[in-house]
Design an enzyme around this catalytic site. Structure first.
Site, mmCIF file in Angstrom:
data_model
loop_
_atom_site.group_PDB
_atom_site.id
_atom_site.type_symbol
_atom_site.label_atom_id
_atom_site.label_comp_id
_atom_site.label_asym_id
_atom_site.label_seq_id
_atom_site.Cartn_x
_atom_site.Cartn_y
_atom_site.Cartn_z
ATOM 1 N N ASP A 11 45.432 44.278 34.996
ATOM 2 C CA ASP A 11 46.467 43.249 34.852
ATOM 3 C C ASP A 11 45.758 41.919 34.718
ATOM 4 O O ASP A 11 45.269 41.356 35.702
ATOM 5 C CB ASP A 11 47.392 43.256 36.073
ATOM 6 C CG ASP A 11 48.366 42.077 36.073
ATOM 7 O OD1 ASP A 11 48.616 41.517 34.979
ATOM 8 O OD2 ASP A 11 48.878 41.729 37.159
ATOM 9 N N LYS A 71 45.101 32.656 29.242
ATOM 10 C CA LYS A 71 46.050 33.625 28.673
ATOM 11 C C LYS A 71 47.133 32.936 27.844
ATOM 12 O O LYS A 71 47.690 33.527 26.921
ATOM 13 C CB LYS A 71 46.675 34.443 29.809
ATOM 14 C CG LYS A 71 47.597 35.560 29.363
ATOM 15 C CD LYS A 71 48.072 36.352 30.566
ATOM 16 C CE LYS A 71 49.067 37.427 30.191
ATOM 17 N NZ LYS A 71 49.496 38.213 31.365
ATOM 18 N N GLU A 94 54.109 44.285 30.447
ATOM 19 C CA GLU A 94 54.143 44.025 31.884
ATOM 20 C C GLU A 94 55.467 44.436 32.543
ATOM 21 O O GLU A 94 55.437 45.048 33.626
ATOM 22 C CB GLU A 94 53.841 42.546 32.145
ATOM 23 C CG GLU A 94 52.385 42.184 31.864
ATOM 24 C CD GLU A 94 52.130 40.691 31.845
ATOM 25 O OE1 GLU A 94 53.096 39.923 32.055
ATOM 26 O OE2 GLU A 94 50.976 40.278 31.607
ATOM 27 N N ASP A 138 59.797 38.084 36.815
ATOM 28 C CA ASP A 138 58.357 37.945 37.053
ATOM 29 C C ASP A 138 58.038 36.456 37.212
ATOM 30 O O ASP A 138 58.006 35.715 36.235
ATOM 31 C CB ASP A 138 57.581 38.548 35.874
ATOM 32 C CG ASP A 138 56.076 38.550 36.096
ATOM 33 O OD1 ASP A 138 55.605 37.886 37.045
ATOM 34 O OD2 ASP A 138 55.361 39.219 35.330
#
Length: 443
Positions: A37, A100, A203, A225
């Protein structure tokens, strides 16, 4: 004929017996595929243990299972994770985080300039791609996938140290909104770290697998999330083990960092009121930031916490510094932070969470009563006020049976076990691509 059938049956029985005895008395094989992850703020690595069917999230040498997604460059070395994060305040121009957000994306020049203005390190435009300019004993640029590769290499080494075997294969998760280019550049980062990616999994799907939803009869799953830097809300439809991401929305500038920043601003103002000047030294601000971050985490469990921070303030009446030193003797800032105060400071930010929730329901043509499961992912969903906000809106409790910090890596590790053929066999999650999917962003 009957004899042949009997012989075949005996062979099958013998194979089952051999498998059973082997599972009982022989040491299980080492996992050979890891689950990764690579998060915006933190990253983790996990494995599916053959034989027991349990997921192990691997910690670093100090047992920490979440590694900061930070890489720092000095004159002599490249540091990643916690070591890099410790340099964020003293070496800000050469400490890169949030890579990211940039990986595999093509930017318009003005958009990249606006995005990069948030960071102390320099982001430059290379034909539409973002790169980071580093100045140590010489100047050079690095790509977002290089930053990712250093984090992935760190986790690869953690897994090899724990398992005692070389690791070359992995499954990795990406946001559901990532397009083909972003996915390919994520794979490129893994390749730079010496890893072959067997599968890329979304995800939200990974989180649903962590909660075991790939094995139960549910249809509409809402995944909230909320990590350190971003909020992503996804609506999944599941039928027969197949997941379709039906709608997405979120806020790329809302997360735990923002909640900590509100608390830091409060602490800085309290220091100014008490001592007459705000903290200005990098070391002081670093200590305050660490203290309020710890306070935020502790407030998930306790109604109030105390902070005590030594500061070197340049006040008019501060004690004279020792001879030859430009740093004054320290004063001590103390304060009690209550959960009520923390919630009051951040209430407007907490309310922003509901906007993307309402959007995905509207785009998915669902009423909130139609949601079968609400899954919480990301460390910021531990905050009691946020859980209360979501449960009050839906009229039922969200599913909190899995550690939200580790939900994605747990699901990815399960998928890694499937790809590695680990026993006991698991039901794989099959993702149906939604080519028309677009993410609605609230900023």
């Amino acid at each position: 004929m009957a004899g042949e059938i009997s012989m075949i049956g005996s062979v099958i029985l013998a194979l089952f017996l051999a498998g059973y005895l082997g599972q009982q008395y022989l040491p299980p094989p080492k996992p050979k595929v890891i689950g990764l992850d690579l998060g915006t703020t933190f990253c983790s690595v996990g494995v599916f243990q053959p034989g027991t069917g349990e997921v192990e999230v691997i910690g670093d040498e100090e047992g920490r299972k979440s590694i900061p997604s930070v890489v720092s460059f000095t004159d002599t070395e490249v540091l990643s994770g916690h070591q890099a994060q410790d340099l964020a305040d003293t070496n800000p121009q050469n400490t890169v985080y949030d890579a990211k957000r940039f990986i595999g994306k093509i930017f318009e020049r003005d958009v990249l300039e606006q995005e990069s203005s948030r960071y102390p390190f320099k982001v430059i435009n290379n034909n539409g791609s973002a790169e980071f300019e580093i100045s140590t004993n010489h100047s050079f640029t690095v790509s977002p996938e290089f930053i990712g590769s250093r984090l992935l290499l760190n986790m690869k080494k953690m897994a090899e140290r724990q398992l005692g075997v070389p690791i070359q294969k992995a499954v990795i998760s990406v946001p559901a909104e990532f397009d083909e280019r972003q996915r390919n550049y994520t794979i490129r980062a893994a390749n730079l770290a010496g890893l072959e990616i067997l599968r890329v999994i979304n995800e939200p799907t990974a989180a649903a697998m962590a909660y075991g939803l790939h094995k139960v009869d549910v249809f509409n799953v809402l995944v909230v999330d909320l990590g350190g830097g971003t909020l992503d809300v996804s609506l999944l439809n599941k039928q027969g083990g197949m997941f379709l991401t039906r709608a997405m929305a979120g806020n790329n500038k809302l997360g735990g960092q923002d909640f900590s920043q509100r608390l830091l601003q409060y602490a800085v103002e309290r220091v100014r009121q008490e001592f007459g000047v705000p903290p200005t030294l990098k070391e002081d601000i670093h200590r305050l930031r660490q203290s309020v971050e710890a306070a935020k985490l502790n407030l998930t469990l306790h109604p109030s916490v105390s902070i005590r921070v030594p500061l070197h303030l340049h006040t008019a009446d501060s004690s004279a510094p020792p001879s030859g030193s430009s740093v004054p003797k320290p004063v001590v800032f103390q304060a009690v932070i209550t959960r009520e105060l923390f919630e009051e400071l951040n209430e407007d930010l907490f309310q922003k969470i509901l906007a993307p929730v309402k959007t995905v329901l509207a785009e998915g043509l669902l009423e909130k009563e139609d949601v079968d499961e609400i899954v919480l992912v990301g460390g910021s969903t531990r905050i009691p006020r946020i859980r209360r906000l979501i449960s009050e809106y839906f009229g039922k409790q969200p599913n909190t049976s899995v550690d939200p910090d580790l939900a994605v890596v747990t699901g990815v590790a399960i998928q890694a076990g499937i790809m590695g053929g680990s026993w006991p066999l698991q039901v794989s999650a099959i993702e149906i691509p939604n080519r028309h999917l677009r993410k609605t962003n609230f900023n």
